[in-house]
Enzyme design. Sequence first.
Site, PDB file in Angstrom:
ATOM      1  CG  HIS A  68      -2.192   0.780   1.010  1.00  0.00           C
ATOM      2  ND1 HIS A  68      -2.265   1.937   0.274  1.00  0.00           N
ATOM      3  CD2 HIS A  68      -3.455   0.547   1.434  1.00  0.00           C
ATOM      4  CE1 HIS A  68      -3.499   2.385   0.257  1.00  0.00           C
ATOM      5  NE2 HIS A  68      -4.247   1.565   0.953  1.00  0.00           N
ATOM      6  CE1 TYR A  70      -9.102   7.133   6.603  1.00  0.00           C
ATOM      7  CE2 TYR A  70     -10.022   5.865   4.807  1.00  0.00           C
ATOM      8  CZ  TYR A  70      -9.022   6.660   5.306  1.00  0.00           C
ATOM      9  OH  TYR A  70      -7.941   6.976   4.529  1.00  0.00           O
ATOM     10  CB  THR A  84      -6.451   8.920   0.395  1.00  0.00           C
ATOM     11  OG1 THR A  84      -5.531   8.754   1.487  1.00  0.00           O
ATOM     12  CG2 THR A  84      -6.221   7.859  -0.652  1.00  0.00           C
TER      13      THR A  84
END
Length: 782
Positions: free
Chosen positions: A472, A588, A601
């Site tokens: 990630h 979230y 993001t």
Amino acid sequence: MAEAHQAVAFQFTITPEGIDLQLSHEALRQVYISGLRSWKKRFIRLKNSVITGVYPASPSSWLFVVIAILATMYTRSDPSMGLIAKIQEHLPVSQSLSAQCQTVVSAVLFSTMLWLSLIFTMRLCLKQLLSYHGWIFEQHGKMSNTTKVWVALVRIFSGRQPLLYSYQGSLPNLPVPAVKDTVKRYLESVRPLMNASEFERMSKLAQDFESSLGNRLQWYLKLKALWSANYVSDWWEEYIYLRGRSPIMVNSNYYGMDFLYVTPTPIQSARAGNTLAAFLLYRRKLNREELKPWLLRSSVPCCSYQFERMFDTCRIPGEITDTVQHWQDSEYVAVYHRGRYFRLWMYKAGRMLSPREIEVQIQKILDDPSPPSPGEYKLGALTAGDRVPWAQARKKFFCTGVNKRSLDCIEKAAFFVTLDDDEQGMMGDDPAASLDRYAKSLLHGKCYDRWFDKSFSVVVYKNGKNGLNAEHSWADAPVVAHLWEFVLATDSFQLGYDEEGHCKGSVDPMLPQPQRLSWDIPPECEEKINQSLSIAQALADDVDFHVYSFREFGKGKIKKCRISPDAFIQLALQLAYYRERGHFCLTYEASMTRLFREGRTETVRSCSNESCAFVKALESGEDEDLCKRLFRLAADKHQNLYRMAMTGAGIDRHLFCLYVVSKYLGVESSFLKEVLSEPWRLSTSQTPVQQVELFDLVNHPEYISCGGGFGPVADDGYGVSYIIVGENMINFHISCKYSCTQTDSHKYGARIRQALLDLLKLASPDQRETGRTGKTQAKKDL
């Protein structure tokens, strides 16, 4: 082995008559072809750098400006207002250069400076235009006159035929919100989650922070924003991802699934052949910048920075912090099968292997009967456990000799491939359970048969099903999803298979054998491997996963209700959670900030005052008209929150960066410390379908992507990923932990299903339409 072939490329013997030199013509030919291919790549990169560097103009426009200036001069007028004459006065005096030639050279220099000035002006104008975000807050399909003029100007200043990275220099920087605005939005977001006394206490902490320390931290943050391309992204990558010391498996890595209903071929080696070939075709397009930039509403460009480290990238463990290393154009992939590691060359004589050749090479690995060397079988568990033991083991056991060479081979590979002996996918008497097993397999596998540090690992199963696991830190899911969409579409619709299920194309019989990697793992290192495996296995065994397709309706019916599909689903998640737990939680939802340079993001806090008011009214049996009105208000509020996050007015990234500044300054903030320690018990994300044109869902509705998912963020919470496919399907990936008695992925999935049906019944203009059973509607959709 490749090293052995290189070693005998030339031989020499010293004799009484002198040195007898023997050259291998084939080896020299390979050296020539490899060098030629390398220079072609350099030329393409140079050409693309020039095109991107002068964008939104084109290199040919320079010639147009030069000709225009010279033509104007020959009409006895001076477009430079004396500047050309000034340039001519300062040109070095040359006896071989006539006065006329000096005038021409001066005119060309002036034209070049004028051209560069025009490029700078156009780029500045485009950057200012892209800083306008009023368009995103307008109702879809209803464009104001201001926005119409703005769109026209953006298209004028955007030039023609942009490359992937053409817009990078024109994207605006992420703005730093005012502290008071962020604090105000934060307090609004937590109001429904706190009682009166808790909220009063938090409000006092926030006010103290805003009036004292906040302004000081904000000053440093604005200074950073002036000097950096993005004031968030580098700190986000380092402190959220690379400095994490817990396992990245489950906690950070995520996965992507194959088609839901179709397996193009049951032959494992054939599916691997087409899949690997499709990945390399994508990399070729990426290197040549032939991929189109992602444009919102066909006009507004998004940042493409994250694409740069997609291939040839690996996360390197460190004792304090990890690093992300990127290499250039690796010509091989690393392959794992039954505890053995192989290097598989994907090019020969400067050309990429055909899918059929890759299939043959993969089959050689599958047929290889050699056993793993001692310690090799579960070596990959080091990447699945805690980071500090892996960093220490890497430094002690993999820094020299054969272990270093083999580890370098894996880390510098284009990507990692696992040939799995299991069969996965929707199959058997219980397809729902099989999808759950499929998800867990892609998320963590056996904890040692993936290389979790690679930018992504491709998994090809025994029955031809495939998938990927992505690290990630280097990029976010939409970037990997873009790659995965291309691979799936290219595999099935472009490369294809023959009637027997094998890849198409011819095979060179002189292909070298896949190279088996060698290891020398001492018993002390094996102990480290087993310790990492025990930690990773406990983490994997605790993951409760549920994947299912919601086929009763999709975005088609939701849009008929004039509600955003994403807002509709988010409200369903809130309703389902409230029905299960009896209260709300901090939620979230990931939103992108790629409208800005190097944007990644931002968090959309989906649990709002409006959503809570709606859910409570619906559950308490309030009047239907009131519930409808509150539903609309909640959906509109969610859309506004999402748009604000996209345009740089989010809450959490700003507070995160203020917290980082406070740590650098060595000051404590009770407010920031408390905010950043709040758990996200409901973490959600939508996987967008970005390249709809690659899939013909009208003629081939069975070629439906199942999307992907991730592990739970909180020990007592849920991770929910969803993908809206076509007009009539929504796929959900739900995760939680068995160790928490309050969570159950299957029960929560059932509540989401019922919440979606209840919301459609409430919002539908024709409620008779919603009375059909899910089974009947599914038949109609098919």
